[in-house]
Design a protein around this motif. Structure first.
Motif, PDB file in Angstrom:
ATOM      1  N   LEU A  30       4.801  42.180  60.388  1.00  0.00           N
ATOM      2  CA  LEU A  30       5.759  41.074  60.368  1.00  0.00           C
ATOM      3  C   LEU A  30       5.650  40.186  61.603  1.00  0.00           C
ATOM      4  CD1 LEU A  30       6.855  42.716  58.082  1.00  0.00           C
ATOM      5  CD2 LEU A  30       9.117  42.547  59.049  1.00  0.00           C
ATOM      6  N   ARG A  35       1.952  32.914  56.459  1.00  0.00           N
ATOM      7  CA  ARG A  35       2.466  33.339  55.174  1.00  0.00           C
ATOM      8  C   ARG A  35       1.446  34.130  54.370  1.00  0.00           C
ATOM      9  NH1 ARG A  35       6.732  30.742  51.983  1.00  0.00           N
ATOM     10  NH2 ARG A  35       7.716  29.329  53.423  1.00  0.00           N
ATOM     11  N   SER A  90      15.013  45.454  53.598  1.00  0.00           N
ATOM     12  CA  SER A  90      15.170  44.209  54.347  1.00  0.00           C
ATOM     13  C   SER A  90      14.918  42.985  53.485  1.00  0.00           C
ATOM     14  CB  SER A  90      14.239  44.216  55.561  1.00  0.00           C
ATOM     15  OG  SER A  90      12.985  43.687  55.234  1.00  0.00           O
ATOM     16  N   SER A  91      15.217  41.816  54.063  1.00  0.00           N
ATOM     17  CA  SER A  91      15.061  40.554  53.339  1.00  0.00           C
ATOM     18  C   SER A  91      13.667  39.988  53.503  1.00  0.00           C
ATOM     19  CB  SER A  91      16.073  39.543  53.876  1.00  0.00           C
ATOM     20  OG  SER A  91      15.774  39.252  55.232  1.00  0.00           O
ATOM     21  N   GLU A  93      10.394  38.353  53.398  1.00  0.00           N
ATOM     22  CA  GLU A  93       9.647  37.760  52.298  1.00  0.00           C
ATOM     23  C   GLU A  93       8.180  38.173  52.381  1.00  0.00           C
ATOM     24  OE1 GLU A  93      11.340  34.075  51.326  1.00  0.00           O
ATOM     25  OE2 GLU A  93       9.514  33.302  50.408  1.00  0.00           O
ATOM     26  N   HIS A  94       7.831  38.792  53.509  1.00  0.00           N
ATOM     27  CA  HIS A  94       6.482  39.331  53.656  1.00  0.00           C
ATOM     28  C   HIS A  94       6.178  40.329  52.540  1.00  0.00           C
ATOM     29  CE1 HIS A  94       8.306  38.113  57.423  1.00  0.00           C
ATOM     30  NE2 HIS A  94       7.124  37.898  57.949  1.00  0.00           N
ATOM     31  N   ILE A 115      17.831  40.731  47.006  1.00  0.00           N
ATOM     32  CA  ILE A 115      17.145  39.740  47.847  1.00  0.00           C
ATOM     33  C   ILE A 115      15.662  39.716  47.497  1.00  0.00           C
ATOM     34  CG2 ILE A 115      16.625  38.981  50.209  1.00  0.00           C
ATOM     35  CD1 ILE A 115      19.154  40.334  51.164  1.00  0.00           C
ATOM     36  N   ASN A 119      13.375  36.624  46.178  1.00  0.00           N
ATOM     37  CA  ASN A 119      12.198  36.200  46.935  1.00  0.00           C
ATOM     38  C   ASN A 119      10.955  36.123  46.054  1.00  0.00           C
ATOM     39  OD1 ASN A 119      13.513  35.887  49.372  1.00  0.00           O
ATOM     40  ND2 ASN A 119      13.003  37.915  50.137  1.00  0.00           N
ATOM     41  N   ILE A 186      13.046  23.140  47.037  1.00  0.00           N
ATOM     42  CA  ILE A 186      13.620  22.237  48.047  1.00  0.00           C
ATOM     43  C   ILE A 186      13.591  20.810  47.489  1.00  0.00           C
ATOM     44  CG2 ILE A 186      13.344  21.212  50.349  1.00  0.00           C
ATOM     45  CD1 ILE A 186      12.312  23.867  51.311  1.00  0.00           C
TER      46      ILE A 186
ATOM     47  N   VAL B  36      11.469  36.607  63.492  1.00  0.00           N
ATOM     48  CA  VAL B  36      10.556  37.210  62.516  1.00  0.00           C
ATOM     49  C   VAL B  36      10.482  36.425  61.203  1.00  0.00           C
ATOM     50  CG1 VAL B  36       9.989  39.309  61.220  1.00  0.00           C
ATOM     51  CG2 VAL B  36      10.935  39.480  63.517  1.00  0.00           C
ATOM     52  N   THR B  37      11.617  35.941  60.733  1.00  0.00           N
ATOM     53  CA  THR B  37      11.635  35.330  59.400  1.00  0.00           C
ATOM     54  C   THR B  37      11.717  33.809  59.440  1.00  0.00           C
ATOM     55  OG1 THR B  37      14.010  35.701  59.353  1.00  0.00           O
ATOM     56  CG2 THR B  37      12.639  37.324  58.238  1.00  0.00           C
ATOM     57  N   ALA B  41       9.133  29.248  57.904  1.00  0.00           N
ATOM     58  CA  ALA B  41      10.076  28.251  57.396  1.00  0.00           C
ATOM     59  C   ALA B  41       9.977  26.955  58.207  1.00  0.00           C
ATOM     60  CB  ALA B  41      11.504  28.795  57.452  1.00  0.00           C
ATOM     61  N   GLY B 128      17.906  34.921  57.802  1.00  0.00           N
ATOM     62  CA  GLY B 128      16.751  35.573  57.183  1.00  0.00           C
ATOM     63  C   GLY B 128      16.707  37.023  57.588  1.00  0.00           C
ATOM     64  N   ASP B 129      17.750  37.742  57.209  1.00  0.00           N
ATOM     65  CA  ASP B 129      17.880  39.129  57.612  1.00  0.00           C
ATOM     66  C   ASP B 129      18.944  39.785  56.745  1.00  0.00           C
ATOM     67  OD1 ASP B 129      17.151  40.831  60.352  1.00  0.00           O
ATOM     68  OD2 ASP B 129      18.952  41.461  59.289  1.00  0.00           O
ATOM     69  N   SER B 130      18.608  40.917  56.155  1.00  0.00           N
ATOM     70  CA  SER B 130      19.509  41.505  55.166  1.00  0.00           C
ATOM     71  C   SER B 130      20.850  41.956  55.754  1.00  0.00           C
ATOM     72  CB  SER B 130      18.831  42.672  54.472  1.00  0.00           C
ATOM     73  OG  SER B 130      18.458  43.640  55.415  1.00  0.00           O
ATOM     74  N   GLY B 144      21.995  37.995  53.511  1.00  0.00           N
ATOM     75  CA  GLY B 144      20.627  37.775  53.932  1.00  0.00           C
ATOM     76  C   GLY B 144      19.882  36.918  52.924  1.00  0.00           C
ATOM     77  N   ILE B 145      18.863  36.216  53.423  1.00  0.00           N
ATOM     78  CA  ILE B 145      18.025  35.386  52.562  1.00  0.00           C
ATOM     79  C   ILE B 145      16.573  35.574  52.982  1.00  0.00           C
ATOM     80  CG2 ILE B 145      19.786  33.643  52.034  1.00  0.00           C
ATOM     81  CD1 ILE B 145      18.716  31.895  54.257  1.00  0.00           C
ATOM     82  N   GLY B 146      15.650  35.196  52.098  1.00  0.00           N
ATOM     83  CA  GLY B 146      14.228  35.268  52.425  1.00  0.00           C
ATOM     84  C   GLY B 146      13.788  34.016  53.165  1.00  0.00           C
ATOM     85  N   THR B 147      12.552  34.027  53.607  1.00  0.00           N
ATOM     86  CA  THR B 147      12.061  32.909  54.410  1.00  0.00           C
ATOM     87  C   THR B 147      12.018  31.592  53.640  1.00  0.00           C
ATOM     88  OG1 THR B 147      10.858  34.358  55.885  1.00  0.00           O
ATOM     89  CG2 THR B 147      10.076  32.109  55.762  1.00  0.00           C
ATOM     90  N   SER B 148      11.681  31.624  52.338  1.00  0.00           N
ATOM     91  CA  SER B 148      11.700  30.375  51.554  1.00  0.00           C
ATOM     92  C   SER B 148      13.107  29.792  51.542  1.00  0.00           C
ATOM     93  CB  SER B 148      11.274  30.626  50.111  1.00  0.00           C
ATOM     94  OG  SER B 148       9.948  31.049  50.065  1.00  0.00           O
ATOM     95  N   GLU B 149      14.101  30.672  51.469  1.00  0.00           N
ATOM     96  CA  GLU B 149      15.485  30.208  51.475  1.00  0.00           C
ATOM     97  C   GLU B 149      15.908  29.722  52.860  1.00  0.00           C
ATOM     98  OE1 GLU B 149      17.640  32.676  47.958  1.00  0.00           O
ATOM     99  OE2 GLU B 149      17.013  33.853  49.687  1.00  0.00           O
ATOM    100  N   GLU B 151      13.996  28.134  54.820  1.00  0.00           N
ATOM    101  CA  GLU B 151      13.479  26.766  54.831  1.00  0.00           C
ATOM    102  C   GLU B 151      14.363  25.852  53.962  1.00  0.00           C
ATOM    103  OE1 GLU B 151       9.347  26.513  53.718  1.00  0.00           O
ATOM    104  OE2 GLU B 151       9.468  24.347  53.453  1.00  0.00           O
TER     105      GLU B 151
END
Ligand code: SF4
Lengths: 212, 467
Positions: A30, A35, A90-91, A93-94, A115, A119, A186, B36-37, B41, B128-130, B144-149, B151
């Motif tokens: 991480l 990406r 965890s969240s 996206e990796h 989550i 993702n 987006i 990290v996340t 983004a 970006g963290d659960s 928490g949200i993912g990296t696309s979110e 952004e």
């Protein structure tokens, strides 16, 4: 985002429940600020016998031959079949980045963590929920038949097995639309800029301290 | 008929647009950012030539990669260093407020938000963290949200979301001696399972929850995600208001009064309907210890490692077998006989000042057992550390043989140098006991701070309520 319409893909069965995101992609990876490139480290601790770190030549690392992804019959698999609560933890996206980079396009499970499920759609991966008994039937079929493939049709929301069995699945209309067309959400949201501005003005008037 | 849950109120007050298929565009008030996340983004934003919608909603901090010793020397690991420097550069470029690594306000993102008053009742909070669920303790909708979110929120101030179902977890009665919010969290997960809350937003209520401090409520909401729920929340009350008042980002003067009047409405109405209700008796909760590789694999300090033969179904039987093999535990071993190698006190679950006090109270005047190779205490923020030092807690720990570190995520996920070696067994106050979480081959047992400190002194798990 990569489009998803149809797939006729080889299935690999990973017979575990509660597979967490630390297992899908361990934290040392991480640290990347990119990406892409996570595929060789998907399921790193299960796939290799040594300890993986970013920057290693993964082609030279000792493989855990027991792990299902390493078995010759499952090479090139694009559909991952797993047990319940896949992607918990965890969240990061990796996790979907790693699965997509590995070559997966579809994940089938009785249930997913929220989550992670979300993702997946942002990354051209289709997570499909099927009842536990159907997933169980698929596990048996995959294990019994070398080269077992499934046809996944997102438009029809249907999976067709080699014996002709059809499994219908649910997917949100919006997510389906984005995935079928490879749309970046987006851009879609920014079509509603005026709505956002109007909401923001009202919100600011009601709770000005949020905008201090 | 108009009775609303707290979750309904928070959701309804943030809907920008409602689509026919049930998805909605939700406005975001507070966006917390860590190293990290966020890099991907920020990069996406730049590639698309977009700007953050409202940088004033953002607050950034490096926490996952930062070292917990010799910080003035910088970060030795070049990859970690690049990630933190990338956050610094992105925040500078876009004008985002950041507490940098050597700022006294730096700490774990979920500790500093509330500590600064940047988390307020009625807000939508994302990160970006659960473990963003932590902030729900303030009657906020936080997840928490993912990296696309990440952004997406940066670019639009909104999130595309679908309303969850609502679950009420009601804990009535008084908690026993030595039983903490952490034990309640683990007991809830043990009851409903790690997927029990999937698809739900959980509201924690009942007299035992109202009696908790804000820090205890944060510990509880923090672990809502381990129960499968993206969001956990607690209604606002006098405890909430007293905690927030006077914090740097909190409203003041007339604004404060206005805010308080609104915040007092942030509770579920009498007669509000929940999709699921779970009730626990506070008096029945004993100090908890996990024995496996999922937080639902938990029992009380009086319990034993279960026998997979008694598992309710075949899938779980093989899970338990695999967990026992990984944890190197035999079925039916009394929890109190499990000896440990390391102790970790910290994380966004239990790295706040009350956690430090609870652990120090157990450690005071005693010594870490000879078989414990390392017992470390990692405060959740620089301000928690400073407060603890003011109270002399650092000395208590150091005299007992604990290490007293600098703030960060540390051995909660072992992205920095703090980690377990293969086979090492750890009593940890963090939130995840997954395989490899604290280091490859490492074995984690989740407990409360008091239980972790007691285990450090005894060298094995021990009932802190009988101390
Ligand atoms: S302390 Fe642990 S759980 Fe909390 S934010 Fe850091 S890594 Fe995540």
């Amino acid at each position: 985002m990569r489009k998803f319409e149809l797939l006729d893909g080889l299935v690999v069965p990973l017979d575990r429940a509660n597979v967490d995101t630390d297992a899908i992609i361990p934290k040392q990876f991480l640290k990347s600020i990119k990406r892409s490139g996570f595929g060789p480290n998907a399921f790193d601790e299960w796939r290799y016998l040594d300890h993986g770190e970013p920057g290693m030549d993964n082609g030279k690392r000792p493989l855990n031959k027991e792990f299902v992804l390493n078995q010759p019959r499952y090479q090139g698999a694009q559909i991952l079949l797993v047990r319940e609560n896949f992607g918990c933890g965890s969240s990061r996206e990796h996790a979907p980045w790693a699965l997509e980079d590995y070559g997966f396009r579809v994940i089938i499970a009785p249930s997913f963590a929220d989550i992670f499920f979300n993702n997946c759609f942002k990354n051209g991966l289709l997570p499909i929920r099927l009842d536990a008994d159907k997933v169980d039937a698929l596990f048996k079929a995959v294990e019994a038949n070398v080269g077992y493939k499934l046809k996944v049709d997102l438009g029809l929301q249907a999976i067709t097995a080699p014996d002709g069995t059809v499994y219908k699945f649910e997917v949100d209309a919006f997510r389906k639309h984005c995935l079928l067309n490879g749309l970046d959400d987006i851009g879609l949201t920014l079509q509603h800029v005026e709505d956002i501005k109007a909401f923001e003005a009202k919100h600011r008037a009601a709770q000005p301290w949020l905008f201090a | 008929m108009n009775a609303k849950t707290l979750y309904d109120k928070l959701w309804d007050s943030h809907v920008v647009r409602q689509e026919a298929d049930g998805t909605a565009l939700i406005y975001i008030d507070r966006h917390l950012v860590h190293e990290v996340t966020s890099p991907q983004a920020f990069e996406g934003l730049k590639l698309a030539r977009r700007k953050p919608w409202r940088t004033g909603s953002m607050l950034a901090v490096p926490d996952h990669n930062v070292p917990t010793t010799h910080r003035a020397a910088g970060i030795a690991d070049p990859i970690s260093r690049i990630q933190v420097e990338t956050l610094d550069a992105n925040c500078a470029e876009f004008g985002v407020v950041e507490f940098k690594m050597n700022d006294i306000r730096q700490g774990i993102v979920h500790v500093i938000g509330p500590e600064q008053g940047a988390t307020l009742p009625g807000m939508t909070v994302v990160c970006g963290d659960s473990h963003t669920s932590t902030h729900g303790a303030f009657a906020a909708l936080a997840h928490g949200i993912g990296t696309s979110e990440v952004e997406h929120v940066m670019a639009t101030q909104c999130l595309v979301a679908k309303k969850s179902k609502a679950m009420l977890v009601k804990v009535e009665g008084a908690l026993g001696k030595g039983v903490t919010a952490k034990d309640v969290a683990l007991a809830v997960i043990g009851t409903i399972g790690t997927a029990g809350g999937t698809g739900y937003a959980i509201e924690f209520a009942g007299s035992a929850i109202r009696a908790l401090s804000m820090e205890g409520r944060m510990t509880l909401c923090n672990m809502a995600i381990e129960a499968g729920a993206r969001a956990g929340m607690v209604a606002a009350d006098e405890t909430t208001l007293a905690y927030i008042k006077g914090r740097p980002f909190a409203p003041q003067g007339e604004q404060w009064d206005k805010a308080v009047a609104y915040w007092r409405t942030l509770h579920s109405d009498a007669g509000a309907q929940f999709d699921a209700v779970v009730e626990l008796d506070a008096a029945g909760i004993r100090p908890q210890v996990t024995w496996g590789t999922s937080p639902e694999m938990v029992t009380s300090i009086d319990g034993r490692v279960p026998d997979p033969a008694s598992a309710p179904d075949a899938v779980r039987r093989s899970d338990w077998e695999r967990a026992l093999a990984y944890m190197d535990l035999k079925a039916n071993t009394p929890i109190g006989e499990i000896r440990i190698d390391k102790v970790f006190i910290g994380s966004c679950t239990n790295g706040r000042i009350e956690d430090m006090r609870a652990a120090a109270a157990v450690a005071r005047g005693r010594k870490v057992a000879a078989n414990v190779k390392l017992a470390m205490v990692v405060p959740g923020s620089g301000l928690v550390k400073a407060q603890a030092e003011k109270e002399g807690l650092d000395k208590v720990f150091i005299e007992a043989g604990f290490e007293w570190r600098d703030p960060g995520c540390s051995m909660c996920l072992a992205m920095n140098d703090d980690r377990l070696e293969p086979g090492e067994r750890c009593a940890a106050t963090s939130n995840r006991n997954f395989e490899g979480r604290q280091g490859q081959g490492g074995r984690t047992h989740l407990v409360s701070p008091a239980m972790a400190a007691a285990a450090a002194i005894a060298g094995h798990f021990i009932d802190v309520s009988k101390e």
